[in-house]
Design an enzyme around this catalytic site. Sequence first.
Site, short mmCIF file in Angstrom:
data_model
loop_
_atom_site.label_atom_id
_atom_site.label_comp_id
_atom_site.label_asym_id
_atom_site.label_seq_id
_atom_site.Cartn_x
_atom_site.Cartn_y
_atom_site.Cartn_z
N ASP A 78 -52.67 -42.49 -9.00
CA ASP A 78 -52.44 -43.93 -9.21
C ASP A 78 -53.56 -44.78 -8.60
O ASP A 78 -53.31 -45.86 -8.05
CB ASP A 78 -51.07 -44.35 -8.64
N SER A 83 -47.26 -51.75 -12.78
CA SER A 83 -48.70 -51.79 -13.07
C SER A 83 -49.02 -50.86 -14.24
O SER A 83 -48.42 -49.79 -14.35
CB SER A 83 -49.52 -51.30 -11.87
N ARG A 98 -52.11 -24.11 -12.96
CA ARG A 98 -52.24 -25.52 -13.37
C ARG A 98 -53.37 -25.72 -14.38
O ARG A 98 -53.23 -26.48 -15.32
CB ARG A 98 -52.57 -26.36 -12.13
N GLY A 114 -57.55 -39.55 -9.12
CA GLY A 114 -56.67 -39.78 -7.98
C GLY A 114 -55.23 -39.97 -8.43
O GLY A 114 -54.94 -39.94 -9.63
N ASP A 140 -57.49 -41.99 -13.47
CA ASP A 140 -58.66 -41.26 -12.98
C ASP A 140 -58.15 -40.03 -12.22
O ASP A 140 -56.97 -39.68 -12.33
CB ASP A 140 -59.56 -42.17 -12.14
N ASN A 192 -51.71 -45.15 -17.67
CA ASN A 192 -50.44 -44.77 -17.03
C ASN A 192 -49.69 -46.05 -16.67
O ASN A 192 -50.30 -47.05 -16.30
CB ASN A 192 -50.72 -43.98 -15.75
N THR A 193 -48.39 -46.00 -16.78
CA THR A 193 -47.59 -47.11 -16.29
C THR A 193 -46.81 -46.65 -15.07
O THR A 193 -46.36 -45.51 -15.00
CB THR A 193 -46.68 -47.69 -17.41
N HIS A 194 -46.69 -47.56 -14.10
CA HIS A 194 -46.21 -47.17 -12.76
C HIS A 194 -45.26 -48.24 -12.23
O HIS A 194 -45.56 -49.45 -12.34
CB HIS A 194 -47.43 -47.02 -11.85
N ILE A 214 -49.07 -34.50 -12.34
CA ILE A 214 -50.46 -34.93 -12.19
C ILE A 214 -51.32 -34.14 -13.17
O ILE A 214 -51.22 -32.91 -13.24
CB ILE A 214 -50.96 -34.63 -10.74
N LEU A 215 -52.14 -34.85 -13.93
CA LEU A 215 -53.05 -34.17 -14.87
C LEU A 215 -54.34 -33.84 -14.15
O LEU A 215 -54.90 -34.68 -13.43
CB LEU A 215 -53.32 -35.09 -16.06
C1 GAR Z 1 -41.04 -45.77 -15.37
O1 GAR Z 1 -40.62 -46.70 -14.42
C2 GAR Z 1 -42.44 -45.28 -15.05
O2 GAR Z 1 -43.28 -46.26 -14.52
C3 GAR Z 1 -42.15 -44.23 -14.03
O3 GAR Z 1 -41.06 -43.54 -14.56
C4 GAR Z 1 -40.25 -44.48 -15.29
C5 GAR Z 1 -39.96 -43.89 -16.65
O4 GAR Z 1 -38.94 -44.56 -17.31
N1 GAR Z 1 -43.29 -43.41 -13.81
C6 GAR Z 1 -43.66 -42.98 -12.62
O5 GAR Z 1 -43.02 -43.17 -11.62
C7 GAR Z 1 -44.95 -42.17 -12.60
N2 GAR Z 1 -45.43 -42.05 -11.27
P1 GAR Z 1 -38.41 -44.05 -18.72
O6 GAR Z 1 -38.23 -42.53 -18.64
O7 GAR Z 1 -37.13 -44.79 -18.93
O8 GAR Z 1 -39.45 -44.41 -19.75
#
Ligand code: GAR
Length: 199
Positions: A146, A137, A66, A144, A142, A108-110, A93-94
Amino acid sequence: MSARLVVLASGAGTLLQALLDAQRDPGFPGAVVGVFSDRADAQALVRAGRHGVAGEVVRMADFADRGAWDRALADKVAAHRPDLVVLAGFMKILGPEFLHRFPGRIINTHPGLLPAYPGAHAVRDALEAGASITGASVIWVDEGVDTGAVLARTEVPVLDGDDESSLHERIKIVEREMLVRVVSELVRPQRTSSSGIRT
Ligand code: GAR
């Protein structure tokens, strides 16, 4: 001058597409200069190619461990001199070796209303918990999973009959808009008045 955005994505890449579409507007303050994926079959790479953006696969399996993957990915991302690194559906995970290279510059978007439902199965977890409201969100990254500070959240109601796929698709609609807005706000140049106060 546009801020330099590097996007990491593992799958369909519709969030990446939202950024690529946004940057057609000359008023958008950023431009995607590089896209990386941990998966060779990621549609995100095809989307990057269609927009003339460099895309590259960096598979963990091709490295001894890794840490070696983290370092190699960080070197490749750094070569694009990013102002902001955007994890947009990046499912790995980075590690610290990556994070320490871009302090305060990774978001990050979640698909969950953090701190509720962190991790890789946020949509399924919300459904299984019987939530009536979930959402999306955008957070600082960081060390952790999310756990970083929240930059923005948007609620999405869970509807009768929703399954993981239908709910996730509705979440992604608000997620795309929110990600474009947050990126724009983060990289927009700030004017500083003679008193040193940001205006
Ligand atoms: C998004 O909903 C993003 O938040 C999620 O993967 C999807 C990607 O959509 N990410 C995670 O769950 C990270 N933990 P996309 O491939 O259509 O852009």
